[in-house]
Design an enzyme around this catalytic site. Structure first.
Site, PDB file in Angstrom:
ATOM      1  CG  HIS A 194      -0.309  -0.154   2.522  1.00  0.00           C
ATOM      2  ND1 HIS A 194       0.180   0.918   3.224  1.00  0.00           N
ATOM      3  CD2 HIS A 194      -0.039  -1.244   3.263  1.00  0.00           C
ATOM      4  CE1 HIS A 194       0.720   0.476   4.348  1.00  0.00           C
ATOM      5  NE2 HIS A 194       0.610  -0.829   4.395  1.00  0.00           N
TER       6      HIS A 194
HETATM    7  N1  UDP Z   1      -0.214  -5.066  10.394  1.00  0.00           N
HETATM    8  C1  UDP Z   1      -1.367  -5.472  11.057  1.00  0.00           C
HETATM    9  N2  UDP Z   1      -2.426  -5.896  10.314  1.00  0.00           N
HETATM   10  C2  UDP Z   1      -2.388  -5.955   8.953  1.00  0.00           C
HETATM   11  C3  UDP Z   1      -1.203  -5.555   8.291  1.00  0.00           C
HETATM   12  C4  UDP Z   1      -0.131  -5.103   9.043  1.00  0.00           C
HETATM   13  O1  UDP Z   1      -1.435  -5.451  12.278  1.00  0.00           O
HETATM   14  O2  UDP Z   1      -3.375  -6.352   8.343  1.00  0.00           O
HETATM   15  C5  UDP Z   1       0.916  -4.569  11.205  1.00  0.00           C
HETATM   16  C6  UDP Z   1       2.227  -5.263  10.930  1.00  0.00           C
HETATM   17  O3  UDP Z   1       2.383  -6.387  11.775  1.00  0.00           O
HETATM   18  C7  UDP Z   1       3.234  -4.168  11.255  1.00  0.00           C
HETATM   19  C8  UDP Z   1       2.514  -2.889  10.861  1.00  0.00           C
HETATM   20  O4  UDP Z   1       1.120  -3.214  10.867  1.00  0.00           O
HETATM   21  O5  UDP Z   1       3.502  -4.128  12.639  1.00  0.00           O
HETATM   22  C9  UDP Z   1       2.937  -2.437   9.491  1.00  0.00           C
HETATM   23  O6  UDP Z   1       2.199  -1.353   9.104  1.00  0.00           O
HETATM   24  P1  UDP Z   1       2.376  -0.649   7.691  1.00  0.00           P
HETATM   25  O7  UDP Z   1       2.822  -1.616   6.672  1.00  0.00           O
HETATM   26  O8  UDP Z   1       1.111   0.083   7.450  1.00  0.00           O
HETATM   27  O9  UDP Z   1       3.458   0.480   7.959  1.00  0.00           O
HETATM   28  P2  UDP Z   1       5.029   0.589   7.746  1.00  0.00           P
HETATM   29  O10 UDP Z   1       5.653  -0.454   8.582  1.00  0.00           O
HETATM   30  O11 UDP Z   1       5.331   0.431   6.294  1.00  0.00           O
HETATM   31  O12 UDP Z   1       5.348   1.958   8.238  1.00  0.00           O
END
Ligand code: UDP
Length: 356
Positions: A194
Protein backbone atom coordinates in the site's frame (compact mmCIF):
# COMPACT_ATOMS: atom_id res chain seq x y z
CA UNK A 1 6.10 14.30 37.65
CA UNK A 2 6.84 16.24 34.48
CA UNK A 3 4.24 16.44 31.74
CA UNK A 4 5.25 15.11 28.32
CA UNK A 5 3.42 14.33 25.07
CA UNK A 6 3.74 11.08 23.10
CA UNK A 7 2.49 11.37 19.52
CA UNK A 8 0.87 8.62 17.49
CA UNK A 9 0.40 9.01 13.76
CA UNK A 10 -0.56 5.71 12.16
CA UNK A 11 -0.91 1.96 12.83
CA UNK A 12 2.79 1.02 13.18
CA UNK A 13 3.34 3.90 15.62
CA UNK A 14 0.84 2.45 18.10
CA UNK A 15 2.46 -0.97 17.67
CA UNK A 16 6.06 0.22 18.12
CA UNK A 17 5.26 2.59 20.98
CA UNK A 18 3.04 0.13 22.87
CA UNK A 19 5.73 -1.13 25.27
CA UNK A 20 7.46 2.26 25.52
CA UNK A 21 4.27 4.09 26.55
CA UNK A 22 3.69 1.65 29.41
CA UNK A 23 7.16 2.41 30.80
CA UNK A 24 6.95 6.18 30.24
CA UNK A 25 3.64 6.26 32.14
CA UNK A 26 5.49 5.22 35.32
CA UNK A 27 7.76 8.26 35.20
CA UNK A 28 5.87 11.09 33.49
CA UNK A 29 2.41 12.55 33.17
CA UNK A 30 2.22 11.25 29.64
CA UNK A 31 -0.37 12.80 27.33
CA UNK A 32 -1.06 10.57 24.32
CA UNK A 33 -2.05 12.41 21.15
CA UNK A 34 -3.36 10.45 18.16
CA UNK A 35 -3.42 12.37 14.89
CA UNK A 36 -6.51 10.58 13.61
CA UNK A 37 -4.68 9.97 10.29
CA UNK A 38 -5.86 6.34 10.59
CA UNK A 39 -9.42 6.30 11.81
CA UNK A 40 -11.10 2.97 10.91
CA UNK A 41 -11.44 0.61 13.89
CA UNK A 42 -9.22 -2.03 12.27
CA UNK A 43 -6.50 0.51 11.45
CA UNK A 44 -6.48 2.27 14.80
CA UNK A 45 -8.45 1.33 17.91
CA UNK A 46 -7.92 -2.42 17.51
CA UNK A 47 -4.20 -1.87 18.17
CA UNK A 48 -4.84 0.07 21.39
CA UNK A 49 -7.14 -2.76 22.50
CA UNK A 50 -4.94 -5.68 21.52
CA UNK A 51 -1.69 -4.18 22.80
CA UNK A 52 -3.33 -2.78 25.94
CA UNK A 53 -2.38 0.80 25.30
CA UNK A 54 -4.72 3.22 27.10
CA UNK A 55 -6.87 5.35 24.78
CA UNK A 56 -5.33 8.62 23.57
CA UNK A 57 -6.01 11.79 25.55
CA UNK A 58 -6.49 13.73 22.31
CA UNK A 59 -7.53 12.70 18.83
CA UNK A 60 -6.79 15.45 16.31
CA UNK A 61 -9.08 13.99 13.66
CA UNK A 62 -6.79 14.78 10.73
CA UNK A 63 -8.10 11.93 8.54
CA UNK A 64 -7.04 11.51 4.88
CA UNK A 65 -6.09 14.26 2.45
CA UNK A 66 -3.22 15.53 0.35
CA UNK A 67 0.20 15.78 1.98
CA UNK A 68 -0.16 19.52 2.48
CA UNK A 69 -3.67 19.23 3.90
CA UNK A 70 -2.68 16.55 6.39
CA UNK A 71 0.49 18.24 7.59
CA UNK A 72 -1.07 21.72 7.75
CA UNK A 73 -4.20 20.53 9.57
CA UNK A 74 -2.11 18.61 12.05
CA UNK A 75 0.19 21.54 12.75
CA UNK A 76 -2.75 23.83 13.47
CA UNK A 77 -4.48 21.34 15.77
CA UNK A 78 -1.34 20.13 17.53
CA UNK A 79 -0.13 23.65 18.22
CA UNK A 80 -3.30 24.17 20.28
CA UNK A 81 -2.58 20.96 22.24
CA UNK A 82 1.00 22.06 22.86
CA UNK A 83 -0.02 25.49 24.11
CA UNK A 84 -2.69 23.99 26.35
CA UNK A 85 -0.32 21.46 27.94
CA UNK A 86 3.11 23.11 27.80
CA UNK A 87 4.97 19.74 27.76
CA UNK A 88 8.52 19.27 28.98
CA UNK A 89 9.26 17.40 25.74
CA UNK A 90 7.45 15.71 22.85
CA UNK A 91 8.10 12.24 21.45
CA UNK A 92 7.43 11.39 17.79
CA UNK A 93 8.19 8.14 15.99
CA UNK A 94 8.72 7.27 12.35
CA UNK A 95 8.32 9.04 9.06
CA UNK A 96 4.65 9.52 8.23
CA UNK A 97 2.91 12.82 7.52
CA UNK A 98 1.59 13.00 11.07
CA UNK A 99 5.10 12.58 12.49
CA UNK A 100 6.18 15.53 10.33
CA UNK A 101 3.24 17.74 11.37
CA UNK A 102 3.79 16.93 15.06
CA UNK A 103 7.52 17.68 14.73
CA UNK A 104 7.13 20.99 12.92
CA UNK A 105 4.57 22.31 15.41
CA UNK A 106 6.74 21.23 18.37
CA UNK A 107 9.98 22.58 17.02
CA UNK A 108 8.46 25.94 16.04
CA UNK A 109 7.47 26.44 19.69
CA UNK A 110 11.02 25.51 20.78
CA UNK A 111 9.73 22.57 22.80
CA UNK A 112 12.35 19.78 22.94
CA UNK A 113 11.61 17.18 20.26
CA UNK A 114 12.59 13.52 20.61
CA UNK A 115 12.56 11.41 17.41
CA UNK A 116 12.45 7.63 17.74
CA UNK A 117 13.45 5.68 14.58
CA UNK A 118 15.88 8.39 13.57
CA UNK A 119 18.53 8.10 10.88
CA UNK A 120 17.00 5.51 8.54
CA UNK A 121 17.68 6.41 4.92
CA UNK A 122 16.56 4.80 1.66
CA UNK A 123 18.37 7.48 -0.37
CA UNK A 124 15.26 7.57 -2.55
CA UNK A 125 14.28 11.21 -2.58
CA UNK A 126 10.99 10.55 -4.36
CA UNK A 127 9.62 8.77 -1.32
CA UNK A 128 7.45 10.99 0.90
CA UNK A 129 8.72 9.05 3.93
CA UNK A 130 12.36 9.87 3.10
CA UNK A 131 11.63 13.61 2.99
CA UNK A 132 9.73 13.38 6.27
CA UNK A 133 12.56 11.46 7.97
CA UNK A 134 15.25 13.89 6.94
CA UNK A 135 13.27 16.92 8.09
CA UNK A 136 12.26 15.36 11.41
CA UNK A 137 15.80 14.18 12.22
CA UNK A 138 17.16 17.66 11.57
CA UNK A 139 14.48 19.30 13.70
CA UNK A 140 14.87 16.87 16.59
CA UNK A 141 16.82 17.78 19.73
CA UNK A 142 17.36 14.10 20.52
CA UNK A 143 17.53 11.41 17.84
CA UNK A 144 16.96 7.87 19.09
CA UNK A 145 18.25 5.41 16.48
CA UNK A 146 17.70 1.66 16.19
CA UNK A 147 21.11 0.72 14.75
CA UNK A 148 24.63 2.22 14.70
CA UNK A 149 24.46 2.75 10.92
CA UNK A 150 21.41 4.99 11.38
CA UNK A 151 23.39 7.15 13.76
CA UNK A 152 26.24 7.26 11.22
CA UNK A 153 23.80 8.54 8.58
CA UNK A 154 22.89 11.43 10.86
CA UNK A 155 26.46 12.29 11.67
CA UNK A 156 27.31 12.28 7.93
CA UNK A 157 24.51 14.78 7.41
CA UNK A 158 26.12 17.08 9.94
CA UNK A 159 23.95 16.34 12.95
CA UNK A 160 25.92 16.66 16.19
CA UNK A 161 26.74 13.13 17.46
CA UNK A 162 25.75 14.35 20.94
CA UNK A 163 22.19 14.53 19.66
CA UNK A 164 22.11 10.84 18.60
CA UNK A 165 21.60 7.63 20.62
CA UNK A 166 21.44 3.96 19.55
CA UNK A 167 19.08 1.70 21.51
CA UNK A 168 17.95 -1.20 19.29
CA UNK A 169 14.62 -1.77 17.57
CA UNK A 170 11.49 -1.63 19.78
CA UNK A 171 9.53 -3.92 17.43
CA UNK A 172 11.35 -6.95 18.85
CA UNK A 173 9.92 -6.28 22.30
CA UNK A 174 6.43 -6.01 20.86
CA UNK A 175 6.75 -9.25 18.91
CA UNK A 176 8.07 -11.02 22.02
CA UNK A 177 5.32 -9.61 24.25
CA UNK A 178 2.30 -11.00 22.41
CA UNK A 179 0.73 -14.38 21.77
CA UNK A 180 -0.68 -15.06 18.33
CA UNK A 181 -3.46 -17.44 17.50
CA UNK A 182 -3.68 -17.76 13.71
CA UNK A 183 -3.43 -21.29 12.33
CA UNK A 184 -3.97 -22.67 8.86
CA UNK A 185 -3.04 -26.13 7.65
CA UNK A 186 -2.73 -25.41 3.92
CA UNK A 187 0.28 -23.36 2.81
CA UNK A 188 -0.15 -19.71 1.79
CA UNK A 189 1.79 -16.62 0.83
CA UNK A 190 1.04 -13.30 2.52
CA UNK A 191 1.11 -9.93 0.75
CA UNK A 192 0.88 -6.32 1.96
CA UNK A 193 1.16 -3.54 -0.60
CA UNK A 194 0.00 0.00 0.00
CA UNK A 195 3.02 2.31 -0.17
CA UNK A 196 2.61 5.37 -2.43
CA UNK A 197 5.29 4.23 -4.90
CA UNK A 198 3.44 0.92 -5.46
CA UNK A 199 -0.10 2.24 -5.60
CA UNK A 200 0.25 5.69 -7.14
CA UNK A 201 2.65 4.56 -9.87
CA UNK A 202 0.29 2.57 -12.09
CA UNK A 203 3.01 0.44 -13.75
CA UNK A 204 4.36 -0.70 -10.38
CA UNK A 205 0.98 -1.94 -9.21
CA UNK A 206 0.45 -3.60 -12.58
CA UNK A 207 3.79 -5.40 -12.31
CA UNK A 208 3.12 -6.58 -8.76
CA UNK A 209 -0.26 -8.01 -9.82
CA UNK A 210 1.32 -9.71 -12.84
CA UNK A 211 4.00 -11.20 -10.58
CA UNK A 212 1.40 -12.54 -8.14
CA UNK A 213 -0.51 -14.09 -11.04
CA UNK A 214 2.63 -15.86 -12.26
CA UNK A 215 3.58 -16.92 -8.75
CA UNK A 216 0.22 -18.64 -8.35
CA UNK A 217 0.46 -20.25 -11.80
CA UNK A 218 3.86 -21.69 -10.86
CA UNK A 219 3.17 -22.81 -7.31
CA UNK A 220 -0.60 -23.21 -6.96
CA UNK A 221 -0.33 -21.87 -3.41
CA UNK A 222 -2.99 -19.49 -2.09
CA UNK A 223 -1.95 -15.83 -1.94
CA UNK A 224 -3.55 -13.79 0.85
CA UNK A 225 -3.49 -10.09 -0.02
CA UNK A 226 -4.25 -7.64 2.78
CA UNK A 227 -6.25 -4.97 0.99
CA UNK A 228 -5.85 -1.49 2.47
CA UNK A 229 -8.44 1.15 1.52
CA UNK A 230 -5.83 3.10 -0.45
CA UNK A 231 -4.83 0.11 -2.62
CA UNK A 232 -8.51 -0.75 -3.15
CA UNK A 233 -9.23 2.79 -4.37
CA UNK A 234 -6.27 2.77 -6.74
CA UNK A 235 -7.22 -0.67 -8.12
CA UNK A 236 -10.67 0.72 -8.90
CA UNK A 237 -9.25 3.90 -10.38
CA UNK A 238 -6.98 1.96 -12.77
CA UNK A 239 -9.63 -0.68 -13.51
CA UNK A 240 -7.31 -3.49 -12.31
CA UNK A 241 -8.48 -6.82 -10.92
CA UNK A 242 -6.68 -9.44 -8.84
CA UNK A 243 -5.35 -12.50 -10.68
CA UNK A 244 -6.55 -16.03 -9.98
CA UNK A 245 -5.26 -17.43 -6.70
CA UNK A 246 -5.12 -14.05 -4.94
CA UNK A 247 -7.63 -13.78 -2.10
CA UNK A 248 -8.05 -10.30 -0.66
CA UNK A 249 -8.69 -9.90 3.04
CA UNK A 250 -9.33 -6.73 5.04
CA UNK A 251 -6.63 -5.26 7.32
CA UNK A 252 -6.18 -7.53 10.32
CA UNK A 253 -5.54 -6.97 14.00
CA UNK A 254 -1.89 -7.20 15.09
CA UNK A 255 -2.27 -10.58 16.82
CA UNK A 256 -3.97 -12.11 13.79
CA UNK A 257 -1.54 -10.57 11.32
CA UNK A 258 1.57 -11.54 13.29
CA UNK A 259 0.19 -15.08 13.42
CA UNK A 260 -0.18 -15.01 9.64
CA UNK A 261 3.40 -13.79 9.26
CA UNK A 262 4.56 -16.71 11.41
CA UNK A 263 2.59 -19.29 9.43
CA UNK A 264 3.14 -17.95 5.91
CA UNK A 265 5.51 -19.81 3.60
CA UNK A 266 6.68 -16.48 2.27
CA UNK A 267 5.79 -12.82 2.86
CA UNK A 268 5.83 -10.29 0.03
CA UNK A 269 5.60 -6.70 1.20
CA UNK A 270 6.39 -3.05 0.74
CA UNK A 271 6.08 -2.36 4.48
CA UNK A 272 8.99 -1.32 6.64
CA UNK A 273 7.74 -2.97 9.81
CA UNK A 274 6.59 -6.22 8.20
CA UNK A 275 10.12 -6.95 6.89
CA UNK A 276 11.49 -6.49 10.42
CA UNK A 277 8.88 -8.78 11.95
CA UNK A 278 9.59 -11.50 9.37
CA UNK A 279 13.30 -11.21 10.12
CA UNK A 280 12.57 -11.68 13.83
CA UNK A 281 10.25 -14.63 13.18
CA UNK A 282 12.54 -16.26 10.61
CA UNK A 283 9.88 -16.12 7.88
CA UNK A 284 11.21 -15.72 4.32
CA UNK A 285 10.35 -12.24 3.06
CA UNK A 286 10.78 -10.22 -0.11
CA UNK A 287 10.66 -6.43 -0.32
CA UNK A 288 8.61 -5.34 -3.34
CA UNK A 289 10.31 -1.96 -3.76
CA UNK A 290 13.13 -0.26 -5.67
CA UNK A 291 14.85 0.94 -2.51
CA UNK A 292 14.73 0.33 1.21
CA UNK A 293 15.83 1.99 4.41
CA UNK A 294 16.04 -1.48 6.06
CA UNK A 295 19.45 -2.06 4.47
CA UNK A 296 20.61 -4.13 7.46
CA UNK A 297 18.23 -6.95 6.45
CA UNK A 298 19.42 -6.95 2.85
CA UNK A 299 23.04 -6.98 3.98
CA UNK A 300 22.37 -9.87 6.36
CA UNK A 301 20.87 -11.83 3.45
CA UNK A 302 17.52 -12.42 5.18
CA UNK A 303 15.47 -10.22 2.85
CA UNK A 304 15.61 -9.67 -0.91
CA UNK A 305 15.09 -6.28 -2.55
CA UNK A 306 13.79 -7.20 -5.98
CA UNK A 307 12.93 -3.85 -7.53
CA UNK A 308 10.06 -3.84 -10.02
CA UNK A 309 11.45 -6.69 -12.12
CA UNK A 310 8.94 -9.54 -12.37
CA UNK A 311 11.53 -12.23 -13.13
CA UNK A 312 13.64 -11.04 -10.24
CA UNK A 313 10.61 -11.26 -7.95
CA UNK A 314 9.87 -14.80 -9.13
CA UNK A 315 13.50 -15.87 -8.72
CA UNK A 316 13.66 -14.43 -5.23
CA UNK A 317 10.35 -16.10 -4.28
CA UNK A 318 11.51 -19.47 -5.59
CA UNK A 319 14.87 -19.23 -3.84
CA UNK A 320 13.49 -18.14 -0.50
CA UNK A 321 11.07 -21.08 -0.47
CA UNK A 322 13.86 -23.59 -0.58
CA UNK A 323 16.19 -21.96 1.92
CA UNK A 324 16.03 -21.55 5.66
CA UNK A 325 16.13 -18.08 7.24
CA UNK A 326 17.70 -17.72 10.68
CA UNK A 327 15.84 -15.27 12.94
CA UNK A 328 17.97 -12.13 13.26
CA UNK A 329 19.62 -11.20 16.53
CA UNK A 330 20.82 -7.61 15.99
CA UNK A 331 17.73 -5.72 17.21
CA UNK A 332 18.86 -5.71 20.83
CA UNK A 333 16.89 -5.92 24.05
CA UNK A 334 15.45 -3.77 26.85
CA UNK A 335 14.83 -1.06 24.29
CA UNK A 336 11.92 0.61 26.09
CA UNK A 337 14.02 0.72 29.29
CA UNK A 338 16.92 2.32 27.46
CA UNK A 339 14.66 4.97 25.94
CA UNK A 340 13.23 5.76 29.40
CA UNK A 341 16.71 5.91 30.83
CA UNK A 342 17.80 8.44 28.21
CA UNK A 343 14.67 10.56 28.64
CA UNK A 344 14.45 10.46 32.42
CA UNK A 345 18.04 11.57 32.75
CA UNK A 346 17.34 13.73 29.68
CA UNK A 347 20.86 12.85 28.71
CA UNK A 348 23.04 15.83 27.86
CA UNK A 349 20.10 18.07 28.83
CA UNK A 350 18.32 18.01 25.49
CA UNK A 351 21.61 17.86 23.72
CA UNK A 352 23.10 20.90 25.27
CA UNK A 353 19.97 23.02 25.21
CA UNK A 354 18.95 23.26 21.59
CA UNK A 355 22.44 23.86 20.21
CA UNK A 356 23.11 22.49 16.74
N1 UDP B 1 -0.21 -5.07 10.39
C1 UDP B 1 -1.37 -5.47 11.06
N2 UDP B 1 -2.43 -5.90 10.31
C2 UDP B 1 -2.39 -5.96 8.95
C3 UDP B 1 -1.20 -5.56 8.29
C4 UDP B 1 -0.13 -5.10 9.04
O1 UDP B 1 -1.44 -5.45 12.28
O2 UDP B 1 -3.37 -6.35 8.34
C5 UDP B 1 0.92 -4.57 11.21
C6 UDP B 1 2.23 -5.26 10.93
O3 UDP B 1 2.38 -6.39 11.78
C7 UDP B 1 3.23 -4.17 11.26
C8 UDP B 1 2.51 -2.89 10.86
O4 UDP B 1 1.12 -3.21 10.87
O5 UDP B 1 3.50 -4.13 12.64
C9 UDP B 1 2.94 -2.44 9.49
O6 UDP B 1 2.20 -1.35 9.10
P1 UDP B 1 2.38 -0.65 7.69
O7 UDP B 1 2.82 -1.62 6.67
O8 UDP B 1 1.11 0.08 7.45
O9 UDP B 1 3.46 0.48 7.96
P2 UDP B 1 5.03 0.59 7.75
O10 UDP B 1 5.65 -0.45 8.58
O11 UDP B 1 5.33 0.43 6.29
O12 UDP B 1 5.35 1.96 8.24
Amino acid sequence: MKKIITCIGIRPDIIRLSQIIKKLDNHFINIIVDSGQHYDYNLNKIFYDQLEVRPPDYNLDVKSGTHATQVAKLMIEFEKTLLENDPYFVIVLGDNNSSLGFSLATSKLNIPLIHIEAGMRSKNWRMPEEKNRVIIDHLADMNICYLPEHRENLVKEGIDPRRCWVVGNPIIEVVNAVETSFQQKSPFYLVTCHRAENTEIKENLEKILAFLGRLYEKSNIEIKFILMPKTKNMMEKYGFSFPEGVNTIPPQGFLEFLGMEKEAKLVLTDSGTVVEECAILGTPCITLRESTERIDLIELGVNALTGMDIDQMLNAAEYSLTHQIEPVSHYGKNIADKICNILIGNSLNFSTKYSR
